[in-house]
Design a protein around this motif. Sequence first.
Motif, PDB file in Angstrom:
ATOM      1  N   PRO A  69      31.544  29.526  39.279  1.00  0.00           N
ATOM      2  CA  PRO A  69      30.536  30.432  39.163  1.00  0.00           C
ATOM      3  C   PRO A  69      29.671  30.289  37.757  1.00  0.00           C
ATOM      4  O   PRO A  69      28.422  30.210  37.722  1.00  0.00           O
ATOM      5  CB  PRO A  69      31.124  32.026  39.153  1.00  0.00           C
ATOM      6  CG  PRO A  69      32.122  32.068  40.003  1.00  0.00           C
ATOM      7  CD  PRO A  69      32.866  30.613  39.640  1.00  0.00           C
ATOM      8  N   THR A 113      25.350  33.472  44.333  1.00  0.00           N
ATOM      9  CA  THR A 113      26.725  33.447  44.406  1.00  0.00           C
ATOM     10  C   THR A 113      27.105  34.102  45.816  1.00  0.00           C
ATOM     11  O   THR A 113      27.980  33.398  46.396  1.00  0.00           O
ATOM     12  CB  THR A 113      27.404  34.465  43.423  1.00  0.00           C
ATOM     13  OG1 THR A 113      26.951  33.889  42.184  1.00  0.00           O
ATOM     14  CG2 THR A 113      28.827  34.163  43.410  1.00  0.00           C
ATOM     15  N   LYS A 130      31.123  41.433  46.305  1.00  0.00           N
ATOM     16  CA  LYS A 130      31.394  40.188  45.630  1.00  0.00           C
ATOM     17  C   LYS A 130      30.330  40.179  44.540  1.00  0.00           C
ATOM     18  O   LYS A 130      30.543  39.725  43.474  1.00  0.00           O
ATOM     19  CB  LYS A 130      31.204  38.812  46.372  1.00  0.00           C
ATOM     20  CG  LYS A 130      31.281  37.637  45.784  1.00  0.00           C
ATOM     21  CD  LYS A 130      31.423  36.468  46.769  1.00  0.00           C
ATOM     22  CE  LYS A 130      31.396  35.105  46.049  1.00  0.00           C
ATOM     23  NZ  LYS A 130      32.902  34.972  45.248  1.00  0.00           N
ATOM     24  N   ALA A 131      29.053  40.823  44.848  1.00  0.00           N
ATOM     25  CA  ALA A 131      28.065  40.528  43.740  1.00  0.00           C
ATOM     26  C   ALA A 131      28.329  41.551  42.528  1.00  0.00           C
ATOM     27  O   ALA A 131      28.121  41.483  41.457  1.00  0.00           O
ATOM     28  CB  ALA A 131      26.839  41.207  44.556  1.00  0.00           C
ATOM     29  N   GLU A 178      30.690  39.973  40.304  1.00  0.00           N
ATOM     30  CA  GLU A 178      30.329  38.533  39.723  1.00  0.00           C
ATOM     31  C   GLU A 178      30.322  38.506  38.311  1.00  0.00           C
ATOM     32  O   GLU A 178      29.679  39.486  37.717  1.00  0.00           O
ATOM     33  CB  GLU A 178      28.929  38.144  40.233  1.00  0.00           C
ATOM     34  CG  GLU A 178      28.628  36.818  40.516  1.00  0.00           C
ATOM     35  CD  GLU A 178      28.477  36.122  39.046  1.00  0.00           C
ATOM     36  OE1 GLU A 178      29.320  34.986  39.094  1.00  0.00           O
ATOM     37  OE2 GLU A 178      27.860  36.522  38.350  1.00  0.00           O
ATOM     38  N   THR A 230      26.403  35.321  36.091  1.00  0.00           N
ATOM     39  CA  THR A 230      25.634  36.312  35.216  1.00  0.00           C
ATOM     40  C   THR A 230      25.568  36.209  33.982  1.00  0.00           C
ATOM     41  O   THR A 230      24.304  36.191  33.249  1.00  0.00           O
ATOM     42  CB  THR A 230      26.292  37.669  35.661  1.00  0.00           C
ATOM     43  OG1 THR A 230      26.327  38.037  37.067  1.00  0.00           O
ATOM     44  CG2 THR A 230      25.286  38.889  35.056  1.00  0.00           C
ATOM     45  N   GLN A 244      23.573  36.864  41.019  1.00  0.00           N
ATOM     46  CA  GLN A 244      24.344  37.480  42.094  1.00  0.00           C
ATOM     47  C   GLN A 244      24.047  36.900  43.524  1.00  0.00           C
ATOM     48  O   GLN A 244      24.717  36.841  44.473  1.00  0.00           O
ATOM     49  CB  GLN A 244      24.445  38.932  42.004  1.00  0.00           C
ATOM     50  CG  GLN A 244      25.009  39.756  40.855  1.00  0.00           C
ATOM     51  CD  GLN A 244      25.011  41.049  40.533  1.00  0.00           C
ATOM     52  OE1 GLN A 244      24.413  41.653  41.489  1.00  0.00           O
ATOM     53  NE2 GLN A 244      25.698  41.653  39.730  1.00  0.00           N
TER      54      GLN A 244
END
Length: 278
Positions: free
Chosen positions: A115, A155, A212-213, A216, A220, A152
């Motif tokens: 990420p 992702t 999931k967001a 994250e 970010t 987010q």
Amino acid sequence: MNDAGIGGSAADRERPGRLGWRSFAPTVVAAWAVLVVYAGLIAAALTFVEPGGLLSVLSSSRTWYSVRLSLGAATAASVLGLLCALPAGYALSRYRFRGRGWVETVLELPMVVSPAALGAMLLMALSHPAGQWLQEHAVRFVFTVAGVVLAQFVTVLGMMVRLAQTAFDGVPVELETVARTLGASPARVFRTVTLPLARRGLAAALVLGWAKALGEFGATIMIAGTMAMRTETLPIAVYLRLSAADLPGAAALIVLLVIAGLGALICVRWLSGGRSHA
């Protein structure tokens, strides 16, 4: 010969395809080991939670800013993700088109690329002339709440498209064909036949994307930074408290994230039919 000798016990007959777990005890132990690993991690975090410290963290305006920002940004990112996932997932489920294999391949990119690397690529894209023009004349993403939502969204998008594709795969094509032969337009068929039948899978995609967001961090922090009371989501708040050696405070925030995550997973299981494998 009795019934048990012919087809096994009544319980086994009620569960077709199931075998007695004692025949595969090592695999059951492995399954329980997975539970122990994650339960152990949660228990380890709970040992650092102090009642007084928990109340202090939960009553902090900074904490509630992080909660509001996390919930709002995750909701915006997951809704945007679903809006993109609906047409993309339907196309992947129903049509064979040039480049389809490449599209399905890049959907897995967020799973195999860190990420943080994904966020760095976003930052590089925003540093190009086109990205700079976008930030100057439309929306500024770097060090802003919009950047949190963008990180987010990127992702979770691939995962949500894949889940939407799976949901549409579960809708028989024959039903759409019948509706079209009765005179319904493709748009009407999608709205009145496909979407209602795929609604549980699509709702599960939305919930998983939201969860999931919410958690994250890597992308970010690359785009929005770690600005307290501005771009401080819950995962960033955990990072900042750990950086300040505030383990009780970090543990309290982790508890909030775990509760939200487990709640989302329970909701997904319910949307999937509430089937238990016990």
